[in-house]
Design a protein around this motif. Structure first.
Motif, PDB file in Angstrom:
ATOM      1  N   LEU A   1      13.186 -11.387 -14.671  1.00 49.29           N
ATOM      2  CA  LEU A   1      11.280 -10.526 -14.432  1.00 49.29           C
ATOM      3  C   LEU A   1      11.000 -11.210 -12.904  1.00 49.29           C
ATOM      4  O   LEU A   1      11.186 -12.053 -12.458  1.00 49.29           O
ATOM      5  N   LEU A   2      11.383 -10.106 -11.837  1.00 50.83           N
ATOM      6  CA  LEU A   2      10.995 -10.764 -10.656  1.00 50.83           C
ATOM      7  C   LEU A   2      10.163 -10.017  -9.431  1.00 50.83           C
ATOM      8  O   LEU A   2      10.201  -8.474  -9.614  1.00 50.83           O
ATOM      9  N   LYS A   3       9.318 -10.267  -9.280  1.00 46.14           N
ATOM     10  CA  LYS A   3       8.091  -9.996  -8.269  1.00 46.14           C
ATOM     11  C   LYS A   3       8.078 -10.187  -6.605  1.00 46.14           C
ATOM     12  O   LYS A   3       9.380 -11.381  -6.450  1.00 46.14           O
ATOM     13  N   THR A   4       9.029  -9.290  -5.597  1.00 46.77           N
ATOM     14  CA  THR A   4       9.494  -9.396  -4.804  1.00 46.77           C
ATOM     15  C   THR A   4       8.154  -8.953  -3.623  1.00 46.77           C
ATOM     16  O   THR A   4       7.208  -8.166  -4.051  1.00 46.77           O
ATOM     17  N   ILE A   5       8.192  -9.511  -2.413  1.00 44.39           N
ATOM     18  CA  ILE A   5       7.282  -9.067  -1.622  1.00 44.39           C
ATOM     19  C   ILE A   5       7.763  -7.525  -0.744  1.00 44.39           C
ATOM     20  O   ILE A   5       7.093  -7.478   0.067  1.00 44.39           O
ATOM     21  N   ASN A   6       8.732  -6.641  -1.290  1.00 44.65           N
ATOM     22  CA  ASN A   6       9.243  -5.654  -0.711  1.00 44.65           C
ATOM     23  C   ASN A   6      10.458  -5.540  -1.765  1.00 44.65           C
ATOM     24  O   ASN A   6      11.494  -5.896  -1.904  1.00 44.65           O
ATOM     25  N   ASN A   7      10.901  -3.616  -1.791  1.00 40.96           N
ATOM     26  CA  ASN A   7      11.713  -3.261  -2.373  1.00 40.96           C
ATOM     27  C   ASN A   7      13.035  -4.055  -1.960  1.00 40.96           C
ATOM     28  O   ASN A   7      14.213  -3.594  -2.768  1.00 40.96           O
TER      29      ASN A   7
END
Lengths: 366, 366
Positions: B161-167
């Motif tokens: 599961l990834l949460k990133t600052i941008n795409n």
């Protein structure tokens, strides 16, 4: 329970560098972060394993990646909190305490920096009794504890929560993500309960680090090298005394790999010692014989001060004493040696306990 | 709202292969999975975008990775459910519907297989109006919708599961994880609400695919090539007619990259067409002029049947018609061209609309 203040952190940092066997991240950065956290939030509670309730949730915290990268990209502390909070949220249960996953330099100290910020205690236990380069190389793995769910977080604000079918896959996927995220990340990993800790952890490891650090500090005050005290505290053996004449080091696939060569001094005159490392020192050998092999611990100490030298700190001309120390008995099992013995790292050498190798050496020479 | 049965899936599969512009995953595998799901669970609800409430949670689903790998490692359907359920659990809100993220072959059809198993409707919308190789290449990105939280899952049971600052970071980290996980994974990505869909999605894309597929099917029954009907439905232009004389293809950094060369037939006699692709066809050019450039669509059709040929299906000697179609106007903005124009893929060519390039060609020849 007792409180850890600045002096304890200073001592733990030195002991951690020694048990880090050359790796485990730069203890200096970890020390600065822990000291700063104590400055801001006061001394940190250190719990004995027996003080942790059986069903309490404990989440180890630390850094993953190549220490050579870490030096240039120091963690802010925010990413560790991010990783920790993400995992806590996912597990839906309050975390009781944190702990080091390994007794390496940086990773012994980072849990203190995090604990201070979050108002949590640290437990005096780890999963290696030393430092190792891969996620599955912990005693918890030997007993079937899962590395996941784990969270890794970088300094930019990216996080990844992994759930894998086993710990080797956790290592593989987390490692490639770490490289993509810049070479080093903070992690919250191996969430477990008090029972797991008691059964599978290596107890009193921070106390041992502190004793080692204190011995080195006191010896310095008295102007003598504390090699004897270190060997006594760790059941260790002096393997070689020499100076560094060559270091071949590169950062590849997320690790600092290489070989250092030492030329003998004193009783080793004319001999050469080869040290092979992958983040940590893994094999010490001369042309004639193997002196110490992973999972037993190999540490390089400054010949004058007794201070441990990391693999990044190995410099041409440095005069060193190389010591070998027996690993925790959990590592000397078949699964332990399969997990982090010389064969796993690709060396064609059989594991034999350091005390046997030393005894044999004495016989050969004798 | 209407129901999608087996005939509709057959037609959508053909249209999806065409809008997939050579990539987007093998439509054959996607079709089989969707057909099997309909066999088991019955026809699937297809919603118009306007039927989705503004605050409903919609989660696109699909495959990430190199189609060349996908062929050898077909998804079971379980990993898609795993990814989807993990994201739903994380978001803490029930998912209202799923949808394709791209109009590529496999990824147009996989949402149907998933929707049938989960009893969800599919929305007639996507974020590309074609296929593209990277996660941030969607119209939702142009409007600031975040690709994360996203979940990728492999067939072994590993999920991330990834949460990133941008795409762009989402693309980078998910891509390296995909490679480590075996080259292709299922994903649940770009969770969004009905409002996002209405504003930023490309509407009626599945209906268009179905119309294209139907036109090709009916033409086949009547024994004629449906090129004219296809061009009419897509506002497209015939660029070249020729046979494949060379294909240079390799799978690297998670993509199927390469160049195909066609030798002209009929009016193109003596000319050569070069097709450059990275999963999808990106540039079509002769020695003299550029004929069509990404983000406009380039499709290769079998000269006899009109059936679309994927980049993996390009074979020496195959007789083909290459067509160019204008992309959605959202892609012809500055940000759109920056995101998936020729410059992004490393080609030293300026983007110019296919209808302009074609007109110029007619003038040159005339």
């Amino acid at each position: 329970m007792r409180y850890i203040g600045k002096q304890e952190i200073e001592d733990i940092a030195v002991g951690a560098a020694l048990l880090g066997t050359g790796g485990g991240g730069d203890p200096y950065i970890g020390k600065l972060m822990a000291l700063q956290a104590i400055e801001e939030f006061g001394p940190i509670k250190l719990l004995d394993v027996d003080e942790v309730p059986d069903d309490a949730l404990v989440v180890p915290s630390g850094m993953m990646g190549a220490p050579t990268v870490m030096i240039e990209k120091a963690p802010s502390g925010e990413e560790a909190i991010g990783a920790f909070k993400s995992l806590e949220e996912y597990l839906g249960k309050e975390v009781y305490a944190t702990m080091p996953i390994e007794a390496g330099g940086l990773n012994s100290l980072l849990p203190f920096a995090l604990a201070a910020r979050l108002g949590l205690p640290v437990v005096d236990v780890d999963g290696m009794g030393r430092a190792f380069p891969e996620l599955q190389m912990v005693t918890f793995y030997l007993d079937g504890v899962s590395a996941t769910p784990l969270v890794i977080a970088d300094e930019k604000g990216n996080t990844s929560l992994l759930k894998t079918i086993n710990n080797v896959w956790a290592e593989r996927i987390a490692r490639t993500s770490t490289i993509e995220m810049g070479g080093s990340v903070m992690m919250a990993i191996y969430p477990m309960n008090g029972r797991n800790l008691k059964e599978s952890g290596i107890h009193h490891i921070l106390a041992l680090e502190e004793q080692i650090g204190k011995a080195i500090r006191l010896a310095k005050q008295e102007g003598k090298a504390p090699i004897k005290e270190i060997l006594q505290l760790t059941n260790g053996h002096e393997l070689f005394k020499g100076k560094v004449i060559d270091v071949n080091r590169k950062t590849e696939t997320g690790f600092a790999r290489g070989t250092a060569t030492l030329e003998g001094l004193d009783s080793n005159l004319g001999q050469e010692l080869e040290l092979k490392f992958q983040n940590e020192h893994l094999i010490a050998k001369t042309k004639e014989r193997v002196l110490c092999v992973t999972p037993d611990l190999i540490a390089v100490l400054d010949a004058e001060t007794g201070l441990p030298v990391t693999t990044e700190g190995l410099r041409y001309g440095a005069r060193c004493v190389v010591i070998g120390m027996p690993c925790d008995p959990k590592w000397r099992t078949e699964k332990g040696i399969k997990t982090c013995g010389p064969g796993y790292f690709g060396y064609d050498v059989d594991y034999r306990p350091v005390e046997e190798l030393v005894l044999e050496g004495v016989k050969t020479i004798g």
